[in-house]
Design a protein around this motif. Structure first.
Motif, PDB file in Angstrom:
ATOM      1  N   GLY A  43       0.800  -1.225   0.000  1.00  0.00           N
ATOM      2  CA  GLY A  43       0.000   0.000   0.000  1.00  0.00           C
ATOM      3  C   GLY A  43       0.828   1.268   0.000  1.00  0.00           C
ATOM      4  N   TRP A  44       2.134   1.124  -0.046  1.00  0.00           N
ATOM      5  CA  TRP A  44       3.061   2.270  -0.108  1.00  0.00           C
ATOM      6  C   TRP A  44       2.921   3.210   1.089  1.00  0.00           C
ATOM      7  N   VAL A  45       2.558   2.678   2.244  1.00  0.00           N
ATOM      8  CA  VAL A  45       2.420   3.501   3.449  1.00  0.00           C
ATOM      9  C   VAL A  45       3.735   3.431   4.206  1.00  0.00           C
ATOM     10  N   GLY A  46       4.653   4.307   3.861  1.00  0.00           N
ATOM     11  CA  GLY A  46       5.995   4.275   4.419  1.00  0.00           C
ATOM     12  C   GLY A  46       6.179   5.189   5.601  1.00  0.00           C
ATOM     13  N   ASN A  47       5.462   4.931   6.674  1.00  0.00           N
ATOM     14  CA  ASN A  47       5.680   5.712   7.888  1.00  0.00           C
ATOM     15  C   ASN A  47       5.267   4.929   9.129  1.00  0.00           C
ATOM     16  N   PHE A  48       5.964   5.221  10.218  1.00  0.00           N
ATOM     17  CA  PHE A  48       5.607   4.703  11.536  1.00  0.00           C
ATOM     18  C   PHE A  48       5.305   5.897  12.430  1.00  0.00           C
ATOM     19  N   CYS A  49       4.320   5.764  13.281  1.00  0.00           N
ATOM     20  CA  CYS A  49       3.983   6.805  14.244  1.00  0.00           C
ATOM     21  C   CYS A  49       4.500   6.370  15.610  1.00  0.00           C
ATOM     22  N   ALA A  50       5.119   7.311  16.323  1.00  0.00           N
ATOM     23  CA  ALA A  50       5.677   6.980  17.635  1.00  0.00           C
ATOM     24  C   ALA A  50       5.542   8.176  18.575  1.00  0.00           C
ATOM     25  N   THR A  51       5.618   7.907  19.864  1.00  0.00           N
ATOM     26  CA  THR A  51       5.700   9.007  20.804  1.00  0.00           C
ATOM     27  C   THR A  51       7.077   9.632  20.662  1.00  0.00           C
ATOM     28  N   GLU A  52       7.221  10.828  21.169  1.00  0.00           N
ATOM     29  CA  GLU A  52       8.511  11.508  21.053  1.00  0.00           C
ATOM     30  C   GLU A  52       9.601  10.682  21.713  1.00  0.00           C
ATOM     31  N   GLY A  53      10.730  10.617  21.062  1.00  0.00           N
ATOM     32  CA  GLY A  53      11.851   9.881  21.611  1.00  0.00           C
ATOM     33  C   GLY A  53      12.275   8.695  20.774  1.00  0.00           C
ATOM     34  N   GLY A  54      11.537   8.397  19.723  1.00  0.00           N
ATOM     35  CA  GLY A  54      11.995   7.360  18.821  1.00  0.00           C
ATOM     36  C   GLY A  54      11.106   6.145  18.742  1.00  0.00           C
ATOM     37  N   LEU A  55      11.512   5.263  17.857  1.00  0.00           N
ATOM     38  CA  LEU A  55      10.739   4.056  17.573  1.00  0.00           C
ATOM     39  C   LEU A  55      11.124   2.872  18.444  1.00  0.00           C
ATOM     40  N   GLU A  56      12.369   2.825  18.867  1.00  0.00           N
ATOM     41  CA  GLU A  56      12.858   1.657  19.596  1.00  0.00           C
ATOM     42  C   GLU A  56      12.142   1.505  20.943  1.00  0.00           C
ATOM     43  N   GLY A  57      12.120   0.269  21.419  1.00  0.00           N
ATOM     44  CA  GLY A  57      11.536  -0.011  22.723  1.00  0.00           C
ATOM     45  C   GLY A  57      10.091  -0.474  22.677  1.00  0.00           C
ATOM     46  N   GLN A  58       9.573  -0.769  21.488  1.00  0.00           N
ATOM     47  CA  GLN A  58       8.195  -1.241  21.366  1.00  0.00           C
ATOM     48  C   GLN A  58       8.131  -2.754  21.224  1.00  0.00           C
ATOM     49  N   GLY A  59       9.242  -3.416  21.427  1.00  0.00           N
ATOM     50  CA  GLY A  59       9.308  -4.867  21.317  1.00  0.00           C
ATOM     51  C   GLY A  59      10.492  -5.263  20.466  1.00  0.00           C
ATOM     52  N   GLN A  60      11.061  -6.427  20.738  1.00  0.00           N
ATOM     53  CA  GLN A  60      12.284  -6.845  20.057  1.00  0.00           C
ATOM     54  C   GLN A  60      12.096  -7.025  18.555  1.00  0.00           C
ATOM     55  N   VAL A  61      10.980  -7.600  18.136  1.00  0.00           N
ATOM     56  CA  VAL A  61      10.770  -7.805  16.706  1.00  0.00           C
ATOM     57  C   VAL A  61      10.681  -6.453  15.993  1.00  0.00           C
ATOM     58  N   PHE A  62       9.913  -5.519  16.541  1.00  0.00           N
ATOM     59  CA  PHE A  62       9.813  -4.198  15.908  1.00  0.00           C
ATOM     60  C   PHE A  62      11.169  -3.491  15.916  1.00  0.00           C
ATOM     61  N   ASP A  63      11.903  -3.603  17.012  1.00  0.00           N
ATOM     62  CA  ASP A  63      13.250  -3.018  17.048  1.00  0.00           C
ATOM     63  C   ASP A  63      14.121  -3.600  15.942  1.00  0.00           C
ATOM     64  N   ASP A  64      13.996  -4.893  15.682  1.00  0.00           N
ATOM     65  CA  ASP A  64      14.768  -5.533  14.610  1.00  0.00           C
ATOM     66  C   ASP A  64      14.334  -5.043  13.233  1.00  0.00           C
ATOM     67  N   ILE A  65      13.043  -4.780  13.057  1.00  0.00           N
ATOM     68  CA  ILE A  65      12.554  -4.216  11.794  1.00  0.00           C
ATOM     69  C   ILE A  65      13.142  -2.826  11.589  1.00  0.00           C
ATOM     70  N   VAL A  66      13.083  -2.004  12.622  1.00  0.00           N
ATOM     71  CA  VAL A  66      13.643  -0.650  12.542  1.00  0.00           C
ATOM     72  C   VAL A  66      15.131  -0.712  12.201  1.00  0.00           C
ATOM     73  N   GLN A  67      15.868  -1.601  12.872  1.00  0.00           N
ATOM     74  CA  GLN A  67      17.306  -1.712  12.607  1.00  0.00           C
ATOM     75  C   GLN A  67      17.574  -2.209  11.193  1.00  0.00           C
ATOM     76  N   GLY A  68      16.763  -3.149  10.720  1.00  0.00           N
ATOM     77  CA  GLY A  68      16.921  -3.653   9.359  1.00  0.00           C
ATOM     78  C   GLY A  68      16.707  -2.557   8.322  1.00  0.00           C
ATOM     79  N   LEU A  69      15.718  -1.696   8.558  1.00  0.00           N
ATOM     80  CA  LEU A  69      15.494  -0.566   7.655  1.00  0.00           C
ATOM     81  C   LEU A  69      16.649   0.433   7.721  1.00  0.00           C
ATOM     82  N   ARG A  70      17.132   0.708   8.933  1.00  0.00           N
ATOM     83  CA  ARG A  70      18.280   1.615   9.087  1.00  0.00           C
ATOM     84  C   ARG A  70      19.504   1.060   8.361  1.00  0.00           C
ATOM     85  N   ASP A  71      19.763  -0.228   8.536  1.00  0.00           N
ATOM     86  CA  ASP A  71      20.937  -0.854   7.921  1.00  0.00           C
ATOM     87  C   ASP A  71      20.915  -0.747   6.399  1.00  0.00           C
TER      88      ASP A  71
END
Length: 157
Positions: free
Chosen positions: A48-76
């Motif tokens: 669906g080409w929805v390329g965004n995540f919504c988060a509280t201020e302070g970043g995406l990490e810390g919402q669970g290990q799998v999501f943290d791994d997704i975020v890191q994979g995208l960063r990498d």
């Protein structure tokens, strides 16, 4: 002709929630099958080409290990983060951040995570029914290029 398979966990849908459930169950030792009707994982975040995540201020990490791994994979892959040219838009009224990313990389990251956790994936497969014993699902009935199959599971998500 019906073919039968048996798994501890059967996840129907390879969007963000389905991928997260499948990867975490496999990391906990379950034999997992992930069924996705499209030819890629990620649901609307990919197809669906929805390329965004919504988060509280302070970043995406810390919402669970799998999501943290997704975020890191995208960063990498250079597909997320201001350091890679992807802006973070802040909404002061709601104290939220909108993190944009390159949606084209999301299915690659999700597939890498699923395969590294030994999740079996059926792409291009529709769940067309189920067999029940009272209130409990015993089998998912699926259809793809291999025709109709029954997939038994202990847990269905």
């Amino acid at each position: 002709m019906m073919k039968e398979s048996d798994y501890a966990v059967v996840v129907c849908g390879g969007g963000m929630a389905g991928c997260g459930a499948a990867v975490q169950a496999a990391r906990c030792g379950a034999e997992v099958l992930l069924i996705e009707r499209l030819e890629m994982l990620g649901g609307l975040g990919s197809a669906g080409w929805v390329g965004n995540f919504c988060a509280t201020e302070g970043g995406l990490e810390g919402q669970g290990q799998v999501f943290d791994d997704i975020v890191q994979g995208l960063r990498d892959r250079g597909a997320l983060g201001e350091e890679n040219g992807w802006p973070i838009r802040r909404n002061d009224r709601y104290q939220r951040e909108n993190w944009t990313f390159d949606y084209r990389y999301l299915p690659l990251v999700l597939q890498d995570l699923a395969l590294s956790a030994d999740v079996d994936i059926l792409y291009g497969t529709d769940v067309i029914g189920c067999d029940c014993a009272g209130p409990m699902i015993e089998n998912a009935v699926v259809h793809n290029r291999s025709l109709t199959q029954r997939v038994a599971g202990d847990v269905f998500i």
